[in-house]
Design a protein around this motif. Structure first.
Motif, short mmCIF file in Angstrom:
data_model
loop_
_atom_site.label_atom_id
_atom_site.label_comp_id
_atom_site.label_asym_id
_atom_site.label_seq_id
_atom_site.Cartn_x
_atom_site.Cartn_y
_atom_site.Cartn_z
N THR A 98 -1.89 -7.52 6.56
CA THR A 98 -1.44 -8.80 7.11
C THR A 98 0.09 -8.90 7.16
O THR A 98 0.63 -9.76 7.85
CB THR A 98 -2.00 -9.99 6.31
OG1 THR A 98 -1.55 -9.88 4.96
CG2 THR A 98 -3.52 -10.01 6.36
N GLN A 99 0.79 -8.03 6.44
CA GLN A 99 2.26 -8.03 6.44
C GLN A 99 2.82 -6.89 7.29
O GLN A 99 4.04 -6.72 7.38
CB GLN A 99 2.78 -7.89 5.00
CG GLN A 99 2.32 -8.98 4.08
CD GLN A 99 2.84 -10.34 4.49
OE1 GLN A 99 4.01 -10.48 4.83
NE2 GLN A 99 1.98 -11.34 4.49
N SER A 100 1.95 -6.11 7.90
CA SER A 100 2.36 -4.94 8.68
C SER A 100 2.40 -5.26 10.17
O SER A 100 1.70 -6.14 10.65
CB SER A 100 1.38 -3.79 8.43
OG SER A 100 1.41 -3.41 7.08
N LEU A 154 5.37 -1.92 15.84
CA LEU A 154 6.78 -1.64 15.54
C LEU A 154 6.92 -0.56 14.47
O LEU A 154 8.02 -0.34 13.97
CB LEU A 154 7.48 -2.92 15.08
CG LEU A 154 7.51 -4.07 16.08
CD1 LEU A 154 8.19 -5.29 15.48
CD2 LEU A 154 8.22 -3.65 17.36
N GLN A 155 5.83 0.08 14.13
CA GLN A 155 5.80 1.10 13.10
C GLN A 155 6.37 0.58 11.78
O GLN A 155 7.15 1.23 11.11
CB GLN A 155 6.53 2.37 13.54
CG GLN A 155 5.84 3.08 14.67
CD GLN A 155 6.51 4.38 15.03
OE1 GLN A 155 7.72 4.50 15.01
NE2 GLN A 155 5.70 5.37 15.37
N ARG A 156 5.94 -0.62 11.40
CA ARG A 156 6.31 -1.23 10.11
C ARG A 156 5.04 -1.49 9.34
O ARG A 156 4.25 -2.37 9.70
CB ARG A 156 7.08 -2.54 10.32
CG ARG A 156 8.51 -2.34 10.78
CD ARG A 156 9.24 -3.66 10.93
NE ARG A 156 9.12 -4.56 9.79
CZ ARG A 156 10.01 -4.65 8.80
NH1 ARG A 156 11.06 -3.88 8.80
NH2 ARG A 156 9.84 -5.50 7.82
N TYR A 157 4.84 -0.72 8.29
CA TYR A 157 3.64 -0.81 7.47
C TYR A 157 4.06 -1.26 6.07
O TYR A 157 4.87 -0.61 5.42
CB TYR A 157 2.93 0.54 7.43
CG TYR A 157 2.49 1.00 8.81
CD1 TYR A 157 1.28 0.59 9.32
CD2 TYR A 157 3.32 1.78 9.60
CE1 TYR A 157 0.88 0.98 10.60
CE2 TYR A 157 2.94 2.18 10.87
CZ TYR A 157 1.72 1.77 11.37
OH TYR A 157 1.33 2.16 12.63
N ALA A 158 3.52 -2.38 5.65
CA ALA A 158 3.92 -2.99 4.38
C ALA A 158 3.04 -2.50 3.24
O ALA A 158 1.82 -2.33 3.39
CB ALA A 158 3.82 -4.51 4.49
N PHE A 159 3.68 -2.28 2.12
CA PHE A 159 2.99 -1.86 0.89
C PHE A 159 3.54 -2.66 -0.28
O PHE A 159 4.71 -3.03 -0.30
CB PHE A 159 3.23 -0.37 0.61
CG PHE A 159 2.59 0.55 1.61
CD1 PHE A 159 1.35 1.11 1.35
CD2 PHE A 159 3.22 0.84 2.80
CE1 PHE A 159 0.76 1.95 2.27
CE2 PHE A 159 2.65 1.69 3.73
CZ PHE A 159 1.41 2.24 3.47
#
Length: 94
Positions: A18-20, A24-29
């Motif tokens: 849900t934060q990714s 835009l190739q932004r994957y949140a961890f």
């Protein structure tokens, strides 16, 4: 991971869809780190250096600072220090 006979590190990472923003190739961890002091003496953590690598072992994220979350934590005898870090990576898995 064991640093020496008395200091160990436990690490886990969880993907946050849900934060990714995959377009835009932004994957949140969210990364959880626990430093465990199994010694009868106190430890002070002065610096941190960690990195995430892709499957080909290319570094895709790196952090090196003279503190941890704005402090240099002291870990008393037989106790733990917990740290929670949110990061964005350019890949869905590291």
């Amino acid at each position: 991971m064991t640093i020496n006979d008395s200091l160990t590190i436990d690490f886990s990472a969880e993907y946050l869809p849900t934060q990714s923003i995959p377009m835009l190739q932004r994957y949140a961890f969210i990364c959880r780190l626990t430093l465990k002091n199994g010694d009868s003496q106190t430890w002070k953590i002065l610096t941190q250096h960690w990195q995430a690598q892709d499957l080909q072992q290319n570094v895709i994220y790196e952090k090196q600072t003279d503190d941890i979350a704005g402090q240099q934590p002291i870990i008393a005898e037989h106790s733990c220090f917990h740290l929670l870090i949110a990061i964005h990576l350019p890949l869905p898995m590291a």
